[in-house]
Design a protein around this motif. Structure first.
Motif, mmCIF file in Angstrom:
data_model
loop_
_atom_site.group_PDB
_atom_site.id
_atom_site.type_symbol
_atom_site.label_atom_id
_atom_site.label_comp_id
_atom_site.label_asym_id
_atom_site.label_seq_id
_atom_site.Cartn_x
_atom_site.Cartn_y
_atom_site.Cartn_z
ATOM 1 N N PHE A 1 -19.516 0.481 -29.616
ATOM 2 C CA PHE A 1 -18.988 1.582 -30.686
ATOM 3 C C PHE A 1 -17.472 1.901 -30.420
ATOM 4 C CE2 PHE A 1 -23.250 2.743 -29.268
ATOM 5 C CZ PHE A 1 -23.995 2.570 -30.468
ATOM 6 N N GLY A 2 -16.704 0.924 -31.036
ATOM 7 C CA GLY A 2 -15.449 1.196 -31.094
ATOM 8 C C GLY A 2 -14.570 0.745 -29.792
ATOM 9 N N SER A 3 -14.972 -0.249 -29.147
ATOM 10 C CA SER A 3 -14.401 -0.649 -27.687
ATOM 11 C C SER A 3 -13.041 -1.192 -28.152
ATOM 12 C CB SER A 3 -14.987 -1.823 -27.256
ATOM 13 O OG SER A 3 -14.418 -2.010 -26.064
ATOM 14 N N CYS A 4 -12.099 -1.344 -27.095
ATOM 15 C CA CYS A 4 -10.833 -1.917 -27.361
ATOM 16 C C CYS A 4 -10.182 -2.370 -25.817
ATOM 17 C CB CYS A 4 -9.696 -0.663 -27.670
ATOM 18 S SG CYS A 4 -9.329 0.504 -26.346
ATOM 19 N N PRO A 5 -9.434 -3.266 -25.809
ATOM 20 C CA PRO A 5 -8.731 -3.805 -24.746
ATOM 21 C C PRO A 5 -8.160 -2.737 -23.966
ATOM 22 C CG PRO A 5 -8.076 -4.992 -26.636
ATOM 23 C CD PRO A 5 -8.762 -3.978 -27.312
ATOM 24 N N HIS A 6 -8.562 -2.685 -22.449
ATOM 25 C CA HIS A 6 -8.264 -1.670 -21.680
ATOM 26 C C HIS A 6 -8.130 -2.380 -20.236
ATOM 27 C CE1 HIS A 6 -12.570 -1.176 -21.627
ATOM 28 N NE2 HIS A 6 -12.585 -0.459 -20.798
ATOM 29 N N GLY A 7 -7.594 -1.340 -19.424
ATOM 30 C CA GLY A 7 -7.622 -1.858 -17.896
ATOM 31 C C GLY A 7 -7.209 -0.623 -17.117
ATOM 32 N N GLY A 8 -7.248 -0.792 -15.811
ATOM 33 C CA GLY A 8 -6.754 0.281 -14.941
ATOM 34 C C GLY A 8 -6.704 0.125 -13.630
ATOM 35 N N PHE A 9 -6.521 0.929 -12.702
ATOM 36 C CA PHE A 9 -6.274 0.795 -11.247
ATOM 37 C C PHE A 9 -6.700 1.883 -10.303
ATOM 38 C CE2 PHE A 9 -2.344 2.690 -12.396
ATOM 39 C CZ PHE A 9 -2.000 3.600 -11.677
ATOM 40 N N GLY A 10 -6.958 1.642 -9.092
ATOM 41 C CA GLY A 10 -7.140 2.486 -8.089
ATOM 42 C C GLY A 10 -6.108 2.593 -6.875
ATOM 43 N N MET A 11 -5.820 3.587 -6.418
ATOM 44 C CA MET A 11 -4.939 3.570 -5.124
ATOM 45 C C MET A 11 -5.425 4.495 -4.207
ATOM 46 S SD MET A 11 -1.036 4.802 -5.378
ATOM 47 C CE MET A 11 -0.345 5.564 -4.012
ATOM 48 N N GLY A 12 -5.494 3.969 -2.927
ATOM 49 C CA GLY A 12 -5.915 5.000 -1.821
ATOM 50 C C GLY A 12 -4.618 5.814 -1.302
ATOM 51 N N PHE A 13 -4.904 6.946 -1.643
ATOM 52 C CA PHE A 13 -3.692 8.191 -1.474
ATOM 53 C C PHE A 13 -3.525 8.355 0.216
ATOM 54 C CE2 PHE A 13 -2.696 12.572 -1.006
ATOM 55 C CZ PHE A 13 -1.230 12.624 -1.565
ATOM 56 N N ASP A 14 -4.552 8.189 1.163
ATOM 57 C CA ASP A 14 -4.479 8.550 2.479
ATOM 58 C C ASP A 14 -3.877 7.305 3.017
ATOM 59 O OD1 ASP A 14 -6.500 11.023 2.669
ATOM 60 O OD2 ASP A 14 -7.206 9.547 1.285
ATOM 61 N N ARG A 15 -4.119 6.107 2.466
ATOM 62 C CA ARG A 15 -3.788 4.799 2.936
ATOM 63 C C ARG A 15 -1.977 4.895 2.523
ATOM 64 N NH1 ARG A 15 -7.068 -0.660 2.682
ATOM 65 N NH2 ARG A 15 -8.610 0.694 3.527
ATOM 66 N N TYR A 16 -1.654 5.428 1.284
ATOM 67 C CA TYR A 16 -0.188 5.529 1.156
ATOM 68 C C TYR A 16 0.488 6.602 1.965
ATOM 69 C CZ TYR A 16 3.750 6.995 -1.289
ATOM 70 O OH TYR A 16 5.153 7.552 -1.706
ATOM 71 N N LEU A 17 -0.050 7.750 2.553
ATOM 72 C CA LEU A 17 0.613 8.268 3.402
ATOM 73 C C LEU A 17 0.734 7.790 4.571
ATOM 74 C CD1 LEU A 17 -1.111 11.935 2.211
ATOM 75 C CD2 LEU A 17 1.472 11.185 1.993
ATOM 76 N N GLN A 18 -0.487 7.135 5.115
ATOM 77 C CA GLN A 18 -0.340 6.415 6.376
ATOM 78 C C GLN A 18 0.873 5.336 6.335
ATOM 79 O OE1 GLN A 18 -3.528 3.774 7.363
ATOM 80 N NE2 GLN A 18 -3.177 3.521 9.257
ATOM 81 N N PHE A 19 1.224 4.847 5.361
ATOM 82 C CA PHE A 19 2.223 3.758 5.358
ATOM 83 C C PHE A 19 3.606 4.633 5.397
ATOM 84 C CE2 PHE A 19 5.641 2.880 2.381
ATOM 85 C CZ PHE A 19 6.139 1.688 2.896
ATOM 86 N N LEU A 20 3.700 5.837 4.431
ATOM 87 C CA LEU A 20 4.951 6.407 4.478
ATOM 88 C C LEU A 20 5.367 7.159 5.738
ATOM 89 C CD1 LEU A 20 6.910 7.215 1.898
ATOM 90 C CD2 LEU A 20 5.716 9.492 1.939
ATOM 91 N N PRO B 1 3.694 -3.085 3.251
ATOM 92 C CA PRO B 1 4.077 -3.291 4.568
ATOM 93 C C PRO B 1 3.077 -2.479 5.640
ATOM 94 C CG PRO B 1 6.160 -3.156 3.505
ATOM 95 C CD PRO B 1 4.963 -2.710 2.316
ATOM 96 N N GLY B 2 2.683 -3.217 6.679
ATOM 97 C CA GLY B 2 2.087 -2.374 7.457
ATOM 98 C C GLY B 2 0.682 -2.133 7.281
ATOM 99 N N VAL B 3 0.412 -2.003 6.093
ATOM 100 C CA VAL B 3 -0.990 -1.459 5.636
ATOM 101 C C VAL B 3 -2.126 -2.489 4.966
ATOM 102 C CG1 VAL B 3 -2.104 0.245 4.018
ATOM 103 C CG2 VAL B 3 -0.189 0.760 5.467
ATOM 104 N N GLY B 4 -1.280 -3.453 4.184
ATOM 105 C CA GLY B 4 -2.052 -4.372 3.575
ATOM 106 C C GLY B 4 -2.367 -4.023 2.188
#
Length: 471
Positions: free
Chosen positions: A431-450, A391-394
């Motif tokens: 060389f030994g790859s595996c299925p994997h995944g991840g994410f990134g989160m904007g810390f400053d944008r989270y604080l702006q919402f909170l 909410p409020g941030v997108g």
């Protein structure tokens, strides 16, 4: 601290006890209080004919005791903003709003404050824009000091969540030769050197290839995740976006995590949801007083508190891109979005509001909307990528399953002319790859919402944005 002092301290309220623990308690005096010192900066001062009242602040939290002293021991330098040490003792207070007060018998001024020039006048509420003009001084204000304490609590809560869930913290590099997002919004690192021996002699390049300030630690995390299955980083990122909006910074902090042995976006979403719920709960409990103060200062609505509660208590919504597109076209009056169109910030906020202001995962985007490393789905049109909207941030977070199949990644890198610069990244799949995944989160944008902060520039001590890099 002696047993007698510990026993008597229980007589005071909890907030006063915490404050006394930060003070230099010297010895037990009598049944009314303690001989001690108080150190800090004068936030407010009220002068009367026979007595002065001083509110002192040391920046670590709200003051728990008011200083009471006689005008005779207050020199002309004892003013709002000045830095002092008060010597005296704590005693029971007759005022209803406090249980103890500090009776000062001597005041030493470490640093006077020129009130004629001081930009933050006492008892005046200054705008965010005014505070932003004095980045080096605004930590002295109640608002900024509260925000920075909350930021500290949130930072520790991030590490706590990952450490308790078996992740290894990695320092990813700030200097990088990679444009992770492929957006081209990079700060290029240049070396300024003078050749004193021979001005005509060329100076060799410091690095053998172009180097940038990092936009993300993700690719380096993937390299680590090829040998350590659960890793995260919490570090600065830099993007040369010429944006003057309220939710963009040139330098900001990113929380990024990488998980090996996962073939499901749901696994990624569960980690993201768990992190945000744990982080929000920890901050709201640990920094309750500061949160309330910042909310009052920002005139935060009851809707924000409801959204924060829902973020903790309710399950986040999952919507495929095609469904999100259909909803946006129904609720927004802007031109109709077609397959392949990206959601703009107004669309994201409207979508979250339509879903009851509960955070929304939008998944399975068209291939062209996500970076080269996103794993291609079986329909060969979409990729296993997601955005988390709040909410409020997108958009707050973005994540994908990573393309671990050598041939498909090779084809993708070749089509984007990235084979030469990212040959090492492709080599990880050999060389030994595996299925994997991840994410990134904007810390400053989270604080702006909170915090209900109108601008992201006010959730960090020294914001940088286009046209401004003070200090």
């Amino acid at each position: 601290m002696s047993a007698s002092i510990s026993k008597n301290m229980k007589m005071f309220c909890v907030s006063c006890q915490r404050f006394l623990q930060r003070c230099n308690v010297r010895r037990f005096s009598d049944g009314r209080g303690y001989e001690s010192t108080m150190k800090g900066w004068i936030r407010h001062m009220r002068k009367q004919k026979h007595v002065n009242f001083i509110q002192l602040n040391d920046g670590t939290g709200k003051p728990a005791a008011q200083i009471v002293t006689s005008p005779e021991i207050c020199s002309k330098d004892v003013t709002e903003g000045s830095c002092i040490t008060a010597y005296g003792k704590y005693q029971e207070s007759i005022a209803q709003e406090q249980s103890v007060e500090f009776l000062a018998e001597e005041i030493k001024v470490h640093g006077p404050c020129n009130m004629q020039k001081y930009p933050f006048q006492p008892r005046k509420i200054h705008s965010h824009e005014h505070l932003r003009q004095f980045l080096h001084l605004r930590p002295k204000t109640a608002l900024t000091s509260a925000v920075l304490r909350i930021r500290n609590t949130a930072t520790m809560a991030v590490h706590k969540y990952f450490q308790e869930n078996g992740y290894i913290f990695i320092h990813t590099p700030i200097l990088s030769s990679n444009d992770c997002e492929g957006a081209g919004q990079l700060f290029t690192v240049k070396v300024s050197e003078k050749n004193d021996d021979d001005e005509k002699k060329p100076i060799p390049e410091f690095f053998t290839s172009p180097v940038f300030l990092t936009v993300s630690g993700q690719l380096h995390l993937e390299a680590i995740a090829s040998g350590i299955s659960k890793v995260y980083t919490f570090s600065p990122a830099f993007r040369a976006e010429r944006s003057q909006t309220s939710n963009h910074l040139a330098e900001f902090y990113m929380i990024e995590a990488e998980l090996s042995f996962t073939e499901s976006l749901e696994d990624i979403m569960q980690v993201m949801e768990g992190l945000i719920k744990s982080l929000t709960r920890e901050v709201m409990e640990t920094s309750a007083d500061d949160i309330r103060f910042v909310h009052r200062r920002n005139s935060a609505s009851s809707d924000l508190l409801t959204a924060i509660d829902d973020m903790i208590e309710k399950e986040f919504i999952r919507l495929p891109y095609v469904e999100a597109l259909s909803i946006v076209n129904q609720i927004c009056e802007s031109p109709e979005l077609k397959w392949g169109d990206d959601l703009q910030r107004a669309h994201e906020k409207a979508l979250v509001k339509h879903c009851g202001n509960v955070p929304v995962f939008v998944t399975d985007y068209p291939e062209e909307l996500k970076p080269f490393y996103a794993r291609l789905n079986e329909d060969h049109k979409t990729v296993a990528g997601l955005d988390l909207l709040i909410p409020g941030v997108g958009e707050l977070c973005g994540g994908t399953l990573r393309e671990e199949r050598y041939d498909l990644l090779h084809q993708r890198l070749k089509s984007k002319n990235l084979l030469s610069t990212l040959s090492w990244y492709l080599e990880l799949r050999e060389f030994g790859s595996c299925p994997h995944g991840g994410f990134g989160m904007g810390f400053d944008r989270y604080l702006q919402f909170l915090l209900g902060m109108p601008s992201i520039k006010d959730v960090t001590a020294f914001p940088r944005w286009t046209g401004r890099c003070q200090l």
